[in-house]
Scaffold this motif. Sequence first.
Motif, short mmCIF file in Angstrom:
data_model
loop_
_atom_site.label_atom_id
_atom_site.label_comp_id
_atom_site.label_asym_id
_atom_site.label_seq_id
_atom_site.Cartn_x
_atom_site.Cartn_y
_atom_site.Cartn_z
N UNK A 294 0.88 -1.17 0.00
CA UNK A 294 0.00 0.00 0.00
C UNK A 294 0.92 1.22 0.00
N UNK A 295 0.93 1.94 -1.11
CA UNK A 295 1.91 3.01 -1.31
C UNK A 295 1.34 4.38 -0.96
N UNK A 296 2.11 5.12 -0.16
CA UNK A 296 1.68 6.46 0.27
C UNK A 296 2.73 7.49 -0.12
N UNK A 297 2.23 8.72 -0.32
CA UNK A 297 3.11 9.83 -0.69
C UNK A 297 2.45 11.13 -0.25
N UNK A 298 3.23 11.97 0.38
CA UNK A 298 2.73 13.29 0.82
C UNK A 298 1.48 13.17 1.68
N UNK A 335 2.26 -1.26 4.39
CA UNK A 335 2.18 0.16 4.11
C UNK A 335 3.56 0.74 3.83
N UNK A 336 3.75 1.23 2.62
CA UNK A 336 5.01 1.86 2.22
C UNK A 336 4.94 3.34 2.56
N UNK A 337 5.30 3.63 3.80
CA UNK A 337 5.28 5.00 4.32
C UNK A 337 6.21 5.04 5.52
N UNK A 338 6.40 6.21 6.05
CA UNK A 338 7.25 6.37 7.23
C UNK A 338 6.41 6.06 8.47
N UNK A 339 6.16 4.77 8.68
CA UNK A 339 5.29 4.33 9.78
C UNK A 339 6.07 4.42 11.10
#
Length: 549
Positions: A294-298, A335-339
Amino acid sequence: MDQPILIPQTNTEAPVKRKAIIIGAGPAGLTAAYELLKRTDIIPVILEKSGDIGGISKTINYKGNRMDIGGHRFFSKSDRVMNWWLNILPAQDTGNDQFTISYQNKSRQVAPGESITSHDSDKVMLVRERLSRIYFLRKFFTYPIQLSLDTLRKLGVGTTISILVSYLQAQASPRKPENSLEDFMINRFGKTLYNLFFKDYTEKVWGVPCNEIPAEWGAQRIKGVSIRKAIQHAVQSAVKKKKSKDISQKDTETSLIEQFLYPKLGPGQLWEEVARQVQEMGGTILMHHDVISVNAQDGKVISIEAFNKNDLQTVELKGDYFFSTMPVKELIASLEADVPQNVKEVAAGLQYRDFITVGILLKNLSEQDKRSGKWKPLQLKDTWIYIQEKDVKVGRLQLFNNWSPYLVKDPNTAWVGMEFFCNETDDFWKMPDEKIAALAIRELQKIGLANAGDVLDSTVLRVEKTYPAYFGAYERFDEVKQYVNTFPNLFLVGRNGMHKYNNADHSMLTAMVSVDNIIAGETGKDNIWSINTEQEYHEEKTEKTGQTA
């Protein structure tokens, strides 16, 4: 009240269609897709990792005999959900022009057959009688337990006195603070009744002691049931000989509902029909697609990558909105984010309870004559039977014939589901199917409800993560919730999607309210998380005094 509809903008140039990527084709995911298509210009794409529609509400067809996984009674105290169900599958024509579904100060007339799925005799809801009982000491007791003369006779005078004394003690000096499920139950039933009918069964279901399960679980799943209400219900049942036609029964606690709607061919039939309509309206359902990223950005989710188990290819699906019904544990891991590290730790520590159903086809159920020792046919009208006996592993029986006679290929046979609660790490889960089936058959005979010689066939079905657990890392779950709420276009819905022990109607409502929020431009998620906790959705109706209707 009609729900708001989002009217698409009209431009001379054809606008780019907005998309919603939905993880999971269970009740919440399918409801979200259906609502989006009916009320917005957003096109849903559903990713389902299995080959089945309906999630844990699916129906399994084994050689013409259908299995309901866990049992799904269709009743709700939400008008919106009741209307929604009957719009998909109408009530069966019983010869009456109409019947009334009424609750609180509202009522509606339902004309059998009036729905968008008319002209198909199988696409109907049956009205079924509920009978669930407890099997304890090789005797049947009403469920939930009632202090009726029958119950007292079976327990004996000494035990009955002990129940009443311990209940009065609990009322006079309740446990405070009420931290554990043990505290919750003893405060409402007394220690004697708790030890007799609640402790062992609950620990069989969850695999941990009741004093390690938070009281919150009881508040959500045993809402409003108490000795006082059990006695009150028993008295009312005895006085009211004429049965009510009120199917929704909004004034009745969940555990005391006595009638329910049920799709003719099992719960999966309704969700398969919803899936058909979703695709007919322009939605897409991709089966055998396992989410891997699951890709996240901004600060927003931008896409989902899924592995197609059929062609072994990975696809990336970009969207504007994202709905997740996948287990929170797996969502955070993908989740591809700064978790934040604390969120990763809590999510990784969430626990679940898994489930095995053994379907057993018999010539008939039977009981052993105490004098002759011979087995004789046994007729039971129960839908569920809760097995309280300590000497067997099985936790619950489903008699599929009584959910719907159409679940059974040959009406002259008995089709039984034996339910076992376990973890996928347990040795029991890992046993070969034939050994699990053999154990189930032995136990069914051991408790005296069938003769092993009458078994015609059997099958074993495993279901992972059936029940999200309220212990382990759950006490810190708010840390996860607060983090995922920072993504304005990510909606966690459903039972596993929210790690919340929701029934199907609550899961549907979480999807409906999420769509409401999108239409209203509401980015907060509190109204979604509050479903099945605040009074409007809570199945325990709070008594109010000093108010008029």
